[in-house]
Design a protein around this motif. Structure first.
Motif, short mmCIF file in Angstrom:
data_model
loop_
_atom_site.label_atom_id
_atom_site.label_comp_id
_atom_site.label_asym_id
_atom_site.label_seq_id
_atom_site.Cartn_x
_atom_site.Cartn_y
_atom_site.Cartn_z
N HIS A 116 54.34 -4.44 79.16
CA HIS A 116 54.92 -5.32 80.18
C HIS A 116 53.92 -6.43 80.48
O HIS A 116 52.75 -6.17 80.73
CB HIS A 116 55.22 -4.50 81.45
N PRO A 117 54.36 -7.69 80.44
CA PRO A 117 53.41 -8.80 80.52
C PRO A 117 52.72 -9.01 81.87
O PRO A 117 51.74 -9.74 81.94
CB PRO A 117 54.27 -10.02 80.15
N ARG A 118 53.21 -8.39 82.93
CA ARG A 118 52.61 -8.64 84.25
C ARG A 118 51.94 -7.41 84.87
O ARG A 118 51.65 -7.40 86.06
CB ARG A 118 53.67 -9.23 85.19
N ILE A 119 51.67 -6.40 84.07
CA ILE A 119 51.00 -5.20 84.60
C ILE A 119 49.71 -5.58 85.30
O ILE A 119 49.42 -5.11 86.40
CB ILE A 119 50.71 -4.17 83.49
N HIS A 120 48.94 -6.44 84.67
CA HIS A 120 47.61 -6.79 85.17
C HIS A 120 47.63 -7.48 86.54
O HIS A 120 46.62 -7.55 87.21
CB HIS A 120 46.87 -7.67 84.16
N LEU A 129 49.88 4.08 87.67
CA LEU A 129 49.54 4.19 86.27
C LEU A 129 48.11 4.73 86.11
O LEU A 129 47.85 5.57 85.25
CB LEU A 129 49.68 2.84 85.56
N HIS A 130 47.22 4.31 86.97
CA HIS A 130 45.84 4.79 86.96
C HIS A 130 45.78 6.29 87.21
O HIS A 130 44.94 6.99 86.64
CB HIS A 130 45.01 4.02 87.99
N ASP A 131 46.66 6.80 88.06
CA ASP A 131 46.70 8.24 88.33
C ASP A 131 47.01 9.04 87.06
O ASP A 131 46.57 10.17 86.91
CB ASP A 131 47.74 8.58 89.40
N LEU A 132 47.80 8.45 86.17
CA LEU A 132 48.21 9.15 84.95
C LEU A 132 47.34 8.85 83.75
O LEU A 132 47.14 9.72 82.90
CB LEU A 132 49.66 8.79 84.61
N ALA A 133 46.84 7.61 83.65
CA ALA A 133 46.14 7.21 82.42
C ALA A 133 45.11 6.12 82.71
O ALA A 133 45.28 4.97 82.29
CB ALA A 133 47.17 6.72 81.40
N PRO A 134 44.03 6.46 83.40
CA PRO A 134 43.05 5.42 83.75
C PRO A 134 42.39 4.75 82.55
O PRO A 134 42.01 3.58 82.62
CB PRO A 134 42.01 6.17 84.60
N ASP A 135 42.28 5.46 81.43
CA ASP A 135 41.63 4.91 80.24
C ASP A 135 42.60 4.24 79.28
O ASP A 135 42.19 3.75 78.22
CB ASP A 135 40.89 6.02 79.49
N LEU A 136 43.89 4.21 79.63
CA LEU A 136 44.88 3.60 78.75
C LEU A 136 44.51 2.14 78.51
O LEU A 136 44.27 1.38 79.44
CB LEU A 136 46.27 3.69 79.39
N ASP A 137 44.47 1.75 77.23
CA ASP A 137 44.18 0.38 76.85
C ASP A 137 45.49 -0.33 76.54
O ASP A 137 46.20 0.05 75.60
CB ASP A 137 43.26 0.36 75.63
N LEU A 138 45.81 -1.31 77.35
CA LEU A 138 47.05 -2.07 77.18
C LEU A 138 46.76 -3.27 76.28
O LEU A 138 45.95 -4.13 76.64
CB LEU A 138 47.57 -2.54 78.54
N VAL A 144 43.42 0.17 81.97
CA VAL A 144 44.04 0.28 83.28
C VAL A 144 42.98 0.30 84.38
O VAL A 144 43.11 -0.40 85.39
CB VAL A 144 44.94 1.53 83.34
N MET A 145 41.91 1.09 84.23
CA MET A 145 40.90 1.19 85.29
C MET A 145 40.24 -0.16 85.56
O MET A 145 39.95 -0.49 86.70
CB MET A 145 39.87 2.27 84.98
N ASP A 146 40.02 -0.95 84.52
CA ASP A 146 39.39 -2.26 84.69
C ASP A 146 40.35 -3.25 85.34
O ASP A 146 39.95 -4.07 86.19
CB ASP A 146 38.89 -2.79 83.34
N LEU A 147 41.60 -3.20 84.94
CA LEU A 147 42.61 -4.08 85.53
C LEU A 147 42.79 -3.79 87.01
O LEU A 147 42.87 -4.71 87.84
CB LEU A 147 43.95 -3.93 84.80
N LEU A 148 42.83 -2.50 87.36
CA LEU A 148 42.99 -2.12 88.76
C LEU A 148 41.79 -2.55 89.59
O LEU A 148 41.95 -3.03 90.71
CB LEU A 148 43.20 -0.61 88.88
#
Length: 160
Positions: A116-120, A129-138, A144-148
């Motif tokens: 999704h283009p506007r997650i960041h 999303l961080h609760d489920l997959a903080p290390d997920l690389d989009l 995800v953790m860095d974007l949050l």
């Protein structure tokens, strides 16, 4: 099976019940298994500010559905919940379901963009999303953790 993350949101009627019911509807999709669900968050509106706060969450699923078949299934769940897509963007809604990320797919057409283009830009998506997959690389956006960490989450509260 492909792992997918789906954003859920509602701010009309019993928003909490709408989101909880949507988790059940996701679990009932053909070829799909609900793996986990995030906590619920109460978040301020985004885009159009003159509307009630939202209840937001994220689901992690495994699915055999293609991205477009999954999108069509989500639109069906929205319709069943009373959602009418009238062209208004970011307004109040009984239920909003968005495919956020699906496997390592990068896709962009007139119906769907992955990730999704506007997650960041959206704390209401990144918190659950961080609760489920903080290390997920989009792809194209980052982890995800860095974007949050780059967003202001003031006004977002985890619901009990």
């Amino acid at each position: 099976m492909t792992e997918a993350f789906i954003a859920l949101g509602s701010n009309l009627g019993d928003a909490r019940a709408q989101v909880l019911h949507a988790f059940d509807a996701l679990a009932g999709l053909p070829g799909t298994q609900l793996l986990s669900r995030s906590p619920l968050y109460l978040t301020p509106p985004w885009g159009v500010l003159d509307q009630p706060p939202f209840v937001n969450a994220v689901a992690r699923v495994d699915t055999t559905l293609t991205p477009h078949a999954l999108l069509d299934a989500l639109l069906g769940i929205e319709r069943a919940a009373g959602r009418v897509r009238d062209g208004e963007r970011w307004g109040p809604r009984t239920l909003d379901l968005d495919v956020l990320h699906m496997g390592a797919m990068v896709l962009s057409d007139e119906r769907l963009s992955l990730p999704h283009p506007r997650i960041h830009e959206r704390a209401f998506v990144l918190l659950p999303l961080h609760d489920l997959a903080p290390d997920l690389d989009l792809p194209g956006q980052g982890r995800v953790m860095d974007l949050l960490a780059a967003l202001d989450v003031a006004g977002c509260q985890r619901l009990p």
